[in-house]
Design an enzyme around this catalytic site. Sequence first.
Site, PDB file in Angstrom:
ATOM      1  N   ASP A 122     -12.583  -0.796   3.372  1.00 19.04           N
ATOM      2  CA  ASP A 122     -12.641   0.649   3.166  1.00 19.04           C
ATOM      3  C   ASP A 122     -11.932   1.388   4.292  1.00 19.04           C
ATOM      4  O   ASP A 122     -12.454   1.491   5.401  1.00 19.04           O
ATOM      5  CB  ASP A 122     -14.118   1.066   3.085  1.00 19.04           C
ATOM      6  CG  ASP A 122     -14.313   2.549   2.839  1.00 19.04           C
ATOM      7  OD1 ASP A 122     -13.319   3.243   2.554  1.00 19.04           O
ATOM      8  OD2 ASP A 122     -15.463   3.004   2.919  1.00 19.04           O
ATOM      9  N   SER A 163       1.364  15.019   1.802  1.00 21.98           N
ATOM     10  CA  SER A 163       2.386  14.804   0.780  1.00 21.98           C
ATOM     11  C   SER A 163       3.162  16.103   0.580  1.00 21.98           C
ATOM     12  O   SER A 163       2.556  17.184   0.540  1.00 21.98           O
ATOM     13  CB  SER A 163       1.739  14.379  -0.545  1.00 21.98           C
ATOM     14  OG  SER A 163       2.667  14.476  -1.616  1.00 21.98           O
TER      15      SER A 163
END
Length: 431
Positions: free
Chosen positions: A131, A295
Amino acid sequence: MAIIKSLVFAGLLTASTALAPVAVGNTVQKGTASLTQVHNPKFVRNGPLELERTLRKYGAPVPHDLKAAVKRVRRARNQKRAEIEGADDDDDDDDENDRGSVQNSPKSYDVEYLMPVSLGTPAQQLNLDLDTGSSDFWVFSTLLKESMINGQTLYDPNASTTADKMEGYSWKITYGDQSYSSGDVYVDTVTIGDLTVSTQAVEAAREVSEEFTADSDNDGLVGLGFGIINTVMPYKQKTFFEKAMPGLDSPVFTADLKSGAPGRYNFGYIDDGAYTGNITYVPVNSSDGFWSWVSPGFQVGTTGSFNNTRIHGIADTGTTLLLLPEGVCEAFYGRIASAKYDASQGGYTFECNDSTTPDFYFGTGNGQMIRIPGSYLAYSKIDTSSLRCFGGMQSDSGVGFTIWGDIALKAAFIVFDQGSERLGWAEKSLY
């Protein structure tokens, strides 16, 4: 924009607190290692449960309609379980087989692909979730009360000749809904694939809330975030990767996750045969302990134009769904003829085989875009007889940042470069 941590850690030290090197001894290393996930045969996809799990992980409020959807799912599963158990009572001749059916029934919060991990000496194998959205190495253990165990494999520190309890140390993770896990800390040998760390801080659970108990097939987590959010007190402990990093050929690990198949993690090197084209690197802001990046925008389908909307988020291998800003979700689902927000499911749904479902593209930088096939976004049927699917893309409303979960990560080859604090994105063959 820095991501504000919404995880609530009980007793978490301040960000300026140094990591204390309390664990001593030699660390057995290997310059590189390649690890393959194993499939969890008991896993059954369920969109509302997965969305609730993600919101719970990041302390975000769970909307009322999603709460209601999850309640219905759990009620149906409990009823199914009760019916199977009733069959056990009525048919003693088939008792053994019936118990097997109960054991294989779906459980809440299952993880689809896990990593075999060996702890202690002699080795005890547990299936753990790697994780990148957390930084604790915690496991179910024999310290737990029987009522807190539901089929998990347990780590027994008393059965390991290399386990050494860290007296005075403890840990506790508390999520936004007040579910929690906590316990004692041991130093022990941990092996994942061919990579061994002999002085890993292993957080052995002594107490877990029922939300964790329900996840019967997941024995714990290997946190691969940054150590700043490790919860061990009085001093934070290094993650497995931070302990292994000095002995690796390169301070990187890569994730090559797959759709419908086990993925692969490589430590210490980049497999040039696992991707196509070039790797585009983007800077990571690790100040909040996550693999945070920005992004430059997105595109829906091949006929749409690129939307220059900066999207702040984290790369999280421990989350399945892709959570994006509401406006991005609306742009995507607006292109699918059958799509709608379904209050009965607590999220966006659409017909599983809708031919109008477009691919989704997100930018990484330098003009590169990663394509997520439209088929990846049909996450799960809303029930076994339905023709509608719960969308793999849902709104990040309430979280405060985008979560690039496995729906997105399976579409790319990703380099987690902790040495340079950057992420590398590359395209790869998807079929």
